[in-house]
Design an enzyme around this catalytic site. Structure first.
Site, PDB file in Angstrom:
ATOM      1  CB  ILE A 155      -1.037  -0.037   1.132  1.00  0.00           C
ATOM      2  CG1 ILE A 155      -0.329   0.003   2.462  1.00  0.00           C
ATOM      3  CG2 ILE A 155      -1.845  -0.966   1.071  1.00  0.00           C
ATOM      4  CD1 ILE A 155      -1.290   0.609   3.777  1.00  0.00           C
ATOM      5  CG  ASP A 156       3.918   1.643   2.902  1.00  0.00           C
ATOM      6  OD1 ASP A 156       2.647   1.809   3.111  1.00  0.00           O
ATOM      7  OD2 ASP A 156       4.965   1.413   3.775  1.00  0.00           O
TER       8      ASP A 156
ATOM      9  NE  ARG B 282     -11.911  15.591  20.505  1.00  0.00           N
ATOM     10  CZ  ARG B 282     -11.952  16.393  21.383  1.00  0.00           C
ATOM     11  NH1 ARG B 282     -10.836  17.352  21.561  1.00  0.00           N
ATOM     12  NH2 ARG B 282     -13.043  16.674  22.158  1.00  0.00           N
TER      13      ARG B 282
END
Ligand code: F6P
Length: 341
Positions: free
Chosen positions: A125-126, A265
């Site tokens: 995925i990288d 957040r």
């Protein structure tokens, strides 16, 4: 011809598309297969599964890998190459197709140097493997991250918050950069560019004072602060001695809140990016790579890796997968800076 097939390293959506295409192509060319379980571990321990048009049916849309995966490196195992030769002899194999990233294909290249016939298929995925424009799994991870950024936008806006979203990307910021651009984020931090937290906060202050009440900050897990600017995470090591990344955003967010006063957040995406259904691009790429891998084996192209080059599928020496990583080029980062501070 008879081939062994394995999937190694971190899983990703699209692996089953590769496996299915390998088997279906083989069925038309008199090639049969044995599936090795859990990457190189299955070859070392001779743990196999039947891999034929029946077992490889109905898997195109399924994430993960029906073969299982592990990061076991046969070059570090006792008598690794001999055990692999033994398994190949017992199963009457002409060669192996290894579907993997840097570690799995690096081992494949080393085995190939020892005369063991291996063909590689690149996935991670990288998207940081050299020798191919794109790897299987990358576009699904980007889509997942983009969808999450869309969702975070609405809640960040309702509450006038900064939300820091952490995506994967150990050594390269491909997922972060693509998702930040496609999700319309406001700031980007990637491993290729150590960040200055004060510059980042200055940009957020400017944005909030002039035209916005919220911000989305995308951070790749491998991003690093410039030396001496803020504390760095102390990552534990995994079983192969590599840092187990994850959590940089938990250090970035408090710094932003402390320096700007904006309520901040954190969302860490983690393995959600690696799970579930592959997007159409990864199904197509996996399918084309699977076909190409069998054609390469039939042509005796051992020691090579299938590769995407532009719109074409070609092949390169397997050793290229272990060459310098493909990182985000400076020009692309500059393009992205049009949108991020
Ligand atoms: O190499 C792909 C990757 O997704 C990295 O971005 C991440 O650091 C790593 O795998 C995590 O893998 P695992 O949790 O399976 O060890």
């Amino acid at each position: 011809m008879r081939l062994g097939v394995l999937t190694g390293g971190g899983d990703c959506p699209g692996l089953n598309a590769v496996i299915r295409a390998i088997v279906r192509t083989g069925a038309q060319r008199d090639v049969t297969f044995v599936g090795f379980q859990d990457g190189w571990r299955g070859v070392l321990d001779d743990e196999t599964m039947v891999l034929d048009p029946v077992t490889a049916r109905g898997i195109l849309h399924r994430g993960g890998t029906i073969l299982g995966s592990s990061g076991v490196n046969p070059m570090r195992a006792d008598d690794g190459p001999e055990r692999i030769r033994g398994a190949m002899e017992r199963h009457g194999l002409d060669g192996l197709v290894a579907i993997g990233g840097e570690g799995t294909l690096g081992a494949g290249a080393a085995l190939s140097d020892l005369g063991i016939p291996v063909i590689g298929v690149p996935k991670t995925i990288d998207n940081d493997l050299a020798g191919t424009d794109v790897t299987v799994g990358f576009h699904t991870a980007v889509q997942v991250a983009t969808d999450v950024i869309d969702r975070l936008h609405t809640t960040a806006e309702s509450h006038d918050r900064v939300i820091v979203i952490e995506v994967m990307g150990r050594n390269a910021g491909w997922i972060a950069l693509y998702a930040a651009l496609t999700g319309g984020a406001d700031m980007l931090m990637i491993p290729e560019k150590p960040f200055d937290i004060e510059d980042a906060c200055a940009h957020l202050r400017h944005r909030h004072m002039n035209y916005a009440s919220f911000s989305i900050v995308v951070v790749a897990e491998g991003a690093e602060p410039e030396a001496g600017t803020m504390p760095r995470p102390d990552y534990p090591l995994d079983e192969n001695g590599y840092p187990r990344l994850g959590g940089i955003s938990n250090m970035v967010a408090p710094e932003i809140e402390k320096r700007t006063g904006f309520e901040t957040r954190v969302t860490i995406l983690g393995h959600v990016q690696r799970g579930g259904t592959p997007v159409a691009f990864d199904r197509m790429l996996g399918t084309r790579f699977g076909i190409a891998a069998v054609e390469l084996a039939s042509a005796g192209g051992w020691g090579r890796m299938v590769s995407r080059q532009g719109q074409d599928v070609a092949d390169v020496p397997l050793a290229e997968a272990t060459g310098p990583r493909k990182v985000v080029p400076e020009e692309l980062y500059h393009e992205a800076e049009i949108f991020f501070g």
